[in-house]
Write an enzyme that holds these catalytic residues in place. Structure first.
Site, PDB file in Angstrom:
ATOM      1  N   LYS A  51     -10.006  -6.278   9.727  1.00  0.00           N
ATOM      2  CA  LYS A  51     -11.133  -5.689   8.988  1.00  0.00           C
ATOM      3  C   LYS A  51     -12.456  -5.786   9.757  1.00  0.00           C
ATOM      4  CE  LYS A  51      -9.196  -6.105   4.372  1.00  0.00           C
ATOM      5  NZ  LYS A  51      -9.385  -6.533   2.985  1.00  0.00           N
ATOM      6  N   GLY A  66     -15.956 -19.672  -3.035  1.00  0.00           N
ATOM      7  CA  GLY A  66     -15.472 -19.138  -1.763  1.00  0.00           C
ATOM      8  C   GLY A  66     -16.589 -18.410  -1.045  1.00  0.00           C
ATOM      9  N   THR A  95      -5.948  -3.882   7.083  1.00  0.00           N
ATOM     10  CA  THR A  95      -5.788  -5.180   6.430  1.00  0.00           C
ATOM     11  C   THR A  95      -5.805  -6.287   7.476  1.00  0.00           C
ATOM     12  OG1 THR A  95      -4.508  -6.383   4.784  1.00  0.00           O
ATOM     13  CG2 THR A  95      -3.240  -5.005   6.289  1.00  0.00           C
ATOM     14  N   SER A 108       0.804  -1.230   0.000  1.00  0.00           N
ATOM     15  CA  SER A 108       0.000   0.000   0.000  1.00  0.00           C
ATOM     16  C   SER A 108       0.836   1.280   0.000  1.00  0.00           C
ATOM     17  CB  SER A 108      -0.967  -0.011   1.186  1.00  0.00           C
ATOM     18  OG  SER A 108      -1.921  -1.018   0.990  1.00  0.00           O
ATOM     19  N   ARG A 122     -16.435 -24.970  -0.536  1.00  0.00           N
ATOM     20  CA  ARG A 122     -16.088 -26.307  -0.021  1.00  0.00           C
ATOM     21  C   ARG A 122     -17.068 -26.705   1.069  1.00  0.00           C
ATOM     22  NH1 ARG A 122     -10.298 -26.725   2.811  1.00  0.00           N
ATOM     23  NH2 ARG A 122     -11.240 -25.048   4.030  1.00  0.00           N
ATOM     24  N   THR A 123     -17.327 -25.793   2.016  1.00  0.00           N
ATOM     25  CA  THR A 123     -18.268 -26.071   3.105  1.00  0.00           C
ATOM     26  C   THR A 123     -19.597 -25.420   2.725  1.00  0.00           C
ATOM     27  OG1 THR A 123     -16.347 -25.797   4.551  1.00  0.00           O
ATOM     28  CG2 THR A 123     -18.489 -25.981   5.625  1.00  0.00           C
TER      29      THR A 123
HETATM   30  P1  NDP Z   1     -11.281 -16.366   4.292  1.00  0.00           P
HETATM   31  O1  NDP Z   1     -10.329 -17.099   5.170  1.00  0.00           O
HETATM   32  O2  NDP Z   1     -12.315 -15.502   4.880  1.00  0.00           O
HETATM   33  O3  NDP Z   1     -12.080 -17.450   3.375  1.00  0.00           O
HETATM   34  C1  NDP Z   1     -11.371 -18.487   2.768  1.00  0.00           C
HETATM   35  C2  NDP Z   1     -12.245 -19.198   1.726  1.00  0.00           C
HETATM   36  O4  NDP Z   1     -11.396 -20.097   0.999  1.00  0.00           O
HETATM   37  C3  NDP Z   1     -13.377 -20.032   2.308  1.00  0.00           C
HETATM   38  O5  NDP Z   1     -14.466 -20.009   1.427  1.00  0.00           O
HETATM   39  C4  NDP Z   1     -12.744 -21.420   2.377  1.00  0.00           C
HETATM   40  O6  NDP Z   1     -13.673 -22.477   2.305  1.00  0.00           O
HETATM   41  C5  NDP Z   1     -11.924 -21.429   1.100  1.00  0.00           C
HETATM   42  N1  NDP Z   1     -10.798 -22.356   1.133  1.00  0.00           N
HETATM   43  C6  NDP Z   1      -9.669 -22.235   1.872  1.00  0.00           C
HETATM   44  N2  NDP Z   1      -8.868 -23.290   1.652  1.00  0.00           N
HETATM   45  C7  NDP Z   1      -9.520 -24.077   0.763  1.00  0.00           C
HETATM   46  C8  NDP Z   1      -9.205 -25.336   0.152  1.00  0.00           C
HETATM   47  N3  NDP Z   1      -8.046 -25.988   0.407  1.00  0.00           N
HETATM   48  N4  NDP Z   1     -10.088 -25.877  -0.719  1.00  0.00           N
HETATM   49  C9  NDP Z   1     -11.241 -25.214  -1.010  1.00  0.00           C
HETATM   50  N5  NDP Z   1     -11.612 -24.039  -0.459  1.00  0.00           N
HETATM   51  C10 NDP Z   1     -10.745 -23.486   0.424  1.00  0.00           C
HETATM   52  O7  NDP Z   1     -10.359 -15.589   3.250  1.00  0.00           O
HETATM   53  P2  NDP Z   1     -10.751 -14.246   2.466  1.00  0.00           P
HETATM   54  O8  NDP Z   1     -12.113 -14.435   1.923  1.00  0.00           O
HETATM   55  O9  NDP Z   1     -10.444 -13.073   3.300  1.00  0.00           O
HETATM   56  O10 NDP Z   1      -9.663 -14.222   1.275  1.00  0.00           O
HETATM   57  C11 NDP Z   1      -9.776 -15.093   0.149  1.00  0.00           C
HETATM   58  C12 NDP Z   1      -8.691 -14.748  -0.874  1.00  0.00           C
HETATM   59  O11 NDP Z   1      -8.959 -13.468  -1.466  1.00  0.00           O
HETATM   60  C13 NDP Z   1      -7.294 -14.648  -0.267  1.00  0.00           C
HETATM   61  O12 NDP Z   1      -6.428 -15.336  -1.151  1.00  0.00           O
HETATM   62  C14 NDP Z   1      -6.976 -13.170  -0.262  1.00  0.00           C
HETATM   63  O13 NDP Z   1      -5.600 -12.920  -0.417  1.00  0.00           O
HETATM   64  C15 NDP Z   1      -7.764 -12.698  -1.491  1.00  0.00           C
HETATM   65  N6  NDP Z   1      -8.108 -11.263  -1.432  1.00  0.00           N
HETATM   66  C16 NDP Z   1      -7.611 -10.433  -2.414  1.00  0.00           C
HETATM   67  C17 NDP Z   1      -7.900  -9.090  -2.415  1.00  0.00           C
HETATM   68  C18 NDP Z   1      -7.332  -8.209  -3.497  1.00  0.00           C
HETATM   69  O14 NDP Z   1      -7.364  -6.974  -3.366  1.00  0.00           O
HETATM   70  N7  NDP Z   1      -6.846  -8.780  -4.587  1.00  0.00           N
HETATM   71  C19 NDP Z   1      -8.754  -8.467  -1.372  1.00  0.00           C
HETATM   72  C20 NDP Z   1      -9.271  -9.434  -0.404  1.00  0.00           C
HETATM   73  C21 NDP Z   1      -8.923 -10.778  -0.440  1.00  0.00           C
HETATM   74  P3  NDP Z   1     -14.377 -23.082   3.641  1.00  0.00           P
HETATM   75  O15 NDP Z   1     -15.504 -22.128   3.964  1.00  0.00           O
HETATM   76  O16 NDP Z   1     -14.817 -24.423   3.228  1.00  0.00           O
HETATM   77  O17 NDP Z   1     -13.315 -23.104   4.710  1.00  0.00           O
END
Ligand code: NDP
Length: 283
Positions: free
Chosen positions: A68, A141, A64, A17, A166-167
């Site tokens: 949040k 997701g 961040t 940032s 996944r869930t």
């Molecule tokens: P969260 O931890 O809140 O959510 C994670 C999600 O990923 C859940 O839906 C989870 O599923 C799923 N998940 C994790 N591991 C696996 C796996 N092995 N197989 C299948 N599903 C999986 O994370 P965030 O939502 O905060 O972030 C998600 C992504 O978005 C991150 O990579 C983050 O870096 C990116 N991001 C990018 C931004 C940008 O500006 N480019 C801004 C914000 C986020 P379950 O519910 O089943 O656990």
């Protein structure tokens, strides 16, 4: 006069940032200081940091991981929340609520929260000429990132939305919560399924999972097709994008979303609209 900004996180050393906002300021012809602010991972420390920052004359702060949601609660109890922050249940941009300040509210009670992440994604897709209006969209997701993009995507005019996770019950709970929080979302039919049963043809598919951090790959059906594929992750090889590129899709990682959300924060704080394409090319 130099305007002061910070990004608060834990860890924070990796944050891009400061470089991004320094480029914005150069483009806007503003003198700013934008620092990384480490904070211990507890709500009391976070509140103390932001109060001290704004009381010391700070103009704006980005928030961040992992703060949040804490920032959301903090602003809900103080200066208020934008519609996007309310629906996202998360805040990535802090500023002072000037209307409250004018009424004599103390600075610490006037800290206001917005969320620009989802609109940053929409703006990036728009800048790539991806056709959002009328699009059939699938999001994989159901965490914080998915939560933040659903309202902006619906506002951008998509026609159909499918949420896969996944869930499964996390996806169901997310849709129920968002529908209760926003009339706009309640009016949109959202289909829900597990990731491995997601199939059919979409215009745009978005990976909003954190699977890229683990190096694992998503279980994607052979019957799943999309013209455009977006992964919110960036800065590494993304098997999700490779999968769809091999099938002829246009693809993008989430770096432009990062720049897009930053540009919206910068505009909120300074009133200056940034030409993000110029910045993306030079970073
Ligand atoms: P969260 O931890 O809140 O959510 C994670 C999600 O990923 C859940 O839906 C989870 O599923 C799923 N998940 C994790 N591991 C696996 C796996 N092995 N197989 C299948 N599903 C999986 O994370 P965030 O939502 O905060 O972030 C998600 C992504 O978005 C991150 O990579 C983050 O870096 C990116 N991001 C990018 C931004 C940008 O500006 N480019 C801004 C914000 C986020 P379950 O519910 O089943 O656990």
């Amino acid at each position: 006069m130099t305007k002061h900004f910070i990004v608060i996180g834990n860890p924070i050393a990796h944050s891009k940032s400061p470089e991004i906002h320094t480029q914005f300021a150069a483009q806007a012809g503003l003198e700013i200081s934008y620092q990384r602010q480490y904070c211990p991972d507890d709500a009391a420390s976070f509140t103390a940091v932001i109060e001290a920052f704004f009381q010391g004359g700070g103009v704006g702060a980005n928030v961040t991981v992992p703060f949040k949601q804490v920032a959301y609660e903090c602003c809900a109890a103080r200066g208020g929340l934008s519609e996007h922050a309310k629906v996202a249940g998360a805040v990535n941009t802090l500023l002072l609520n000037n209307a409250l300040l004018k009424n004599g509210t103390p600075i610490a009670e006037a800290i206001y929260g917005d969320n620009t992440d989802g609109q940053g994604l929409v703006n990036h897709m728009t800048s790539l000429d991806w056709p959002l209006k009328g699009a059939r969209v699938a999001i994989i997701g159901a965490g914080g990132a998915a939560r933040g993009v659903i309202l902006p995507l619906i506002e951008a005019g998509i026609s159909e939305l499918t949420l896969a996770n996944r869930t499964l019950n996390k996806a169901t709970n997310l849709v129920n919560e968002l529908s209760a929080a926003s009339e706009t979302i309640a009016k949109q039919q959202i289909n829900i399924c597990s990731t491995e049963t997601l199939s059919g043809e979409f215009d745009i598919i978005i990976n909003a999972t954190s699977i890229g951090l683990s190096g694992d790959t998503l279980p994607l059906s052979d019957e799943l097709h999309s013209h455009y594929a977006y992964d919110m992750m960036y800065g590494r090889e993304l098997p999700f994008l490779q999968h769809f590129a091999k099938r002829g899709a246009q693809t993008s990682d989430g770096y432009g979303m990062l720049i897009g959300q930053a540009a919206l924060s910068f505009k909120r704080w300074t009133g200056h609209a940034i030409d993000v394409v110029k910045v993306t090319d030079s970073l």
